[in-house]
Design a protein around this motif. Sequence first.
Motif, PDB file in Angstrom:
ATOM      1  N   GLN A   1       0.830  -1.199   0.000  1.00  0.00           N
ATOM      2  CA  GLN A   1       0.000   0.000   0.000  1.00  0.00           C
ATOM      3  C   GLN A   1       0.864   1.248   0.000  1.00  0.00           C
ATOM      4  OE1 GLN A   1      -3.251   0.733  -0.051  1.00  0.00           O
ATOM      5  NE2 GLN A   1      -4.066  -1.344  -0.138  1.00  0.00           N
ATOM      6  N   VAL A   2       0.441   2.226  -0.757  1.00  0.00           N
ATOM      7  CA  VAL A   2       1.110   3.522  -0.790  1.00  0.00           C
ATOM      8  C   VAL A   2       0.044   4.590  -0.584  1.00  0.00           C
ATOM      9  CG1 VAL A   2       2.445   5.151  -2.165  1.00  0.00           C
ATOM     10  CG2 VAL A   2       2.921   2.697  -2.339  1.00  0.00           C
ATOM     11  N   GLN A   3       0.280   5.479   0.359  1.00  0.00           N
ATOM     12  CA  GLN A   3      -0.619   6.617   0.560  1.00  0.00           C
ATOM     13  C   GLN A   3       0.102   7.884   0.124  1.00  0.00           C
ATOM     14  OE1 GLN A   3      -1.665   6.162   4.761  1.00  0.00           O
ATOM     15  NE2 GLN A   3      -3.627   5.291   4.146  1.00  0.00           N
ATOM     16  N   LEU A   4      -0.622   8.750  -0.559  1.00  0.00           N
ATOM     17  CA  LEU A   4      -0.040   9.958  -1.133  1.00  0.00           C
ATOM     18  C   LEU A   4      -0.768  11.189  -0.609  1.00  0.00           C
ATOM     19  CD1 LEU A   4       0.090   8.660  -4.813  1.00  0.00           C
ATOM     20  CD2 LEU A   4       1.984   8.706  -3.193  1.00  0.00           C
ATOM     21  N   VAL A   5      -0.010  12.208  -0.253  1.00  0.00           N
ATOM     22  CA  VAL A   5      -0.591  13.464   0.237  1.00  0.00           C
ATOM     23  C   VAL A   5       0.080  14.623  -0.479  1.00  0.00           C
ATOM     24  CG1 VAL A   5      -1.019  14.952   2.219  1.00  0.00           C
ATOM     25  CG2 VAL A   5      -1.074  12.449   2.496  1.00  0.00           C
ATOM     26  N   GLU A   6      -0.712  15.350  -1.264  1.00  0.00           N
ATOM     27  CA  GLU A   6      -0.188  16.498  -1.997  1.00  0.00           C
ATOM     28  C   GLU A   6      -0.277  17.758  -1.144  1.00  0.00           C
ATOM     29  OE1 GLU A   6      -2.667  14.177  -5.178  1.00  0.00           O
ATOM     30  OE2 GLU A   6      -2.815  14.718  -3.055  1.00  0.00           O
ATOM     31  N   SER A   7       0.579  18.707  -1.467  1.00  0.00           N
ATOM     32  CA  SER A   7       0.531  20.025  -0.830  1.00  0.00           C
ATOM     33  C   SER A   7       1.165  21.037  -1.767  1.00  0.00           C
ATOM     34  CB  SER A   7       1.266  20.013   0.510  1.00  0.00           C
ATOM     35  OG  SER A   7       2.630  19.686   0.330  1.00  0.00           O
ATOM     36  N   GLY A   8       0.902  22.321  -1.498  1.00  0.00           N
ATOM     37  CA  GLY A   8       1.561  23.380  -2.235  1.00  0.00           C
ATOM     38  C   GLY A   8       0.706  24.136  -3.225  1.00  0.00           C
ATOM     39  N   GLY A   9      -0.543  23.736  -3.386  1.00  0.00           N
ATOM     40  CA  GLY A   9      -1.403  24.453  -4.323  1.00  0.00           C
ATOM     41  C   GLY A   9      -1.700  25.865  -3.851  1.00  0.00           C
ATOM     42  N   GLY A  10      -2.281  26.662  -4.762  1.00  0.00           N
ATOM     43  CA  GLY A  10      -2.611  28.022  -4.378  1.00  0.00           C
ATOM     44  C   GLY A  10      -3.195  28.811  -5.514  1.00  0.00           C
ATOM     45  N   LEU A  20       4.706  21.996  -6.209  1.00  0.00           N
ATOM     46  CA  LEU A  20       3.839  21.056  -5.508  1.00  0.00           C
ATOM     47  C   LEU A  20       4.686  19.920  -4.941  1.00  0.00           C
ATOM     48  CD1 LEU A  20       0.892  20.705  -8.066  1.00  0.00           C
ATOM     49  CD2 LEU A  20       1.195  22.398  -6.252  1.00  0.00           C
ATOM     50  N   SER A  21       4.252  19.417  -3.794  1.00  0.00           N
ATOM     51  CA  SER A  21       4.918  18.270  -3.186  1.00  0.00           C
ATOM     52  C   SER A  21       3.921  17.144  -3.009  1.00  0.00           C
ATOM     53  CB  SER A  21       5.498  18.647  -1.813  1.00  0.00           C
ATOM     54  OG  SER A  21       6.449  19.679  -1.924  1.00  0.00           O
ATOM     55  N   CYS A  22       4.425  15.937  -3.049  1.00  0.00           N
ATOM     56  CA  CYS A  22       3.595  14.763  -2.823  1.00  0.00           C
ATOM     57  C   CYS A  22       4.390  13.813  -1.935  1.00  0.00           C
ATOM     58  CB  CYS A  22       3.234  14.095  -4.133  1.00  0.00           C
ATOM     59  SG  CYS A  22       2.316  12.552  -3.961  1.00  0.00           S
ATOM     60  N   ALA A  23       3.943  13.696  -0.694  1.00  0.00           N
ATOM     61  CA  ALA A  23       4.614  12.832   0.269  1.00  0.00           C
ATOM     62  C   ALA A  23       3.951  11.462   0.274  1.00  0.00           C
ATOM     63  CB  ALA A  23       4.548  13.450   1.656  1.00  0.00           C
ATOM     64  N   ALA A  24       4.769  10.430   0.212  1.00  0.00           N
ATOM     65  CA  ALA A  24       4.256   9.061   0.133  1.00  0.00           C
ATOM     66  C   ALA A  24       4.649   8.259   1.354  1.00  0.00           C
ATOM     67  CB  ALA A  24       4.784   8.380  -1.125  1.00  0.00           C
ATOM     68  N   ARG A  71      12.236  13.658  -7.653  1.00  0.00           N
ATOM     69  CA  ARG A  71      11.833  12.844  -6.512  1.00  0.00           C
ATOM     70  C   ARG A  71      13.009  12.670  -5.574  1.00  0.00           C
ATOM     71  NH1 ARG A  71      10.144   7.173  -9.020  1.00  0.00           N
ATOM     72  NH2 ARG A  71       9.961   6.504  -6.850  1.00  0.00           N
ATOM     73  N   ASP A  72      12.689  12.542  -4.316  1.00  0.00           N
ATOM     74  CA  ASP A  72      13.683  12.272  -3.292  1.00  0.00           C
ATOM     75  C   ASP A  72      13.249  10.982  -2.607  1.00  0.00           C
ATOM     76  OD1 ASP A  72      15.273  12.143  -1.016  1.00  0.00           O
ATOM     77  OD2 ASP A  72      15.277  14.300  -0.717  1.00  0.00           O
ATOM     78  N   ASN A  76      10.786   9.988   0.435  1.00  0.00           N
ATOM     79  CA  ASN A  76       9.520   9.484  -0.130  1.00  0.00           C
ATOM     80  C   ASN A  76       8.649  10.617  -0.641  1.00  0.00           C
ATOM     81  OD1 ASN A  76      10.298   6.911   0.513  1.00  0.00           O
ATOM     82  ND2 ASN A  76       8.482   6.399   1.690  1.00  0.00           N
ATOM     83  N   THR A  77       9.263  11.516  -1.389  1.00  0.00           N
ATOM     84  CA  THR A  77       8.543  12.690  -1.858  1.00  0.00           C
ATOM     85  C   THR A  77       8.843  12.956  -3.320  1.00  0.00           C
ATOM     86  OG1 THR A  77       8.619  13.687   0.354  1.00  0.00           O
ATOM     87  CG2 THR A  77       8.150  15.159  -1.483  1.00  0.00           C
TER      88      THR A  77
END
Length: 124
Positions: A1-10, A20-24, A71-72, A76-77
């Motif tokens: 399972q992988v969960q993804l959370v985006e951030s940085g919009g505006g 934008l970032s997406c942390a997994a 990606r890093d 996990n981003t």
Amino acid sequence: QVQLVESGGGLLQAGDSLRLSCAASGRTFGVCALGWFPQSPGKDGEFVTAIIHTHFTYFADSVKGRFAISRDNAKNTVYLLMNSLKPEDTAVYYCAADCPDSGLYNNSWMYDYWGQGTQVTVSS
């Protein structure tokens, strides 16, 4: 399972830049292809960019030269750097993971995991 959370919009103006970032979460992050797909009227599931491993990157013609993906794996981003934004870039941007990488990076239906999306609005 992988969960993804985006951030940085505006809310931005034409010509601005945004990252934008997406942390997994999940131990399989390194074997996943990661992509960004904007959704708006007329852009449902449209491919924008993807990255496989750490340096194989792919872009839609509409964003070549303006967007960059990186990606890093240690963090996990995955990041989407958006330059020279245009009003037509307005959409909810979804991060998605194809684990393990199927090689069909530009097909949204191949991606197994999706984030909740982050809104990017560009005014003229």
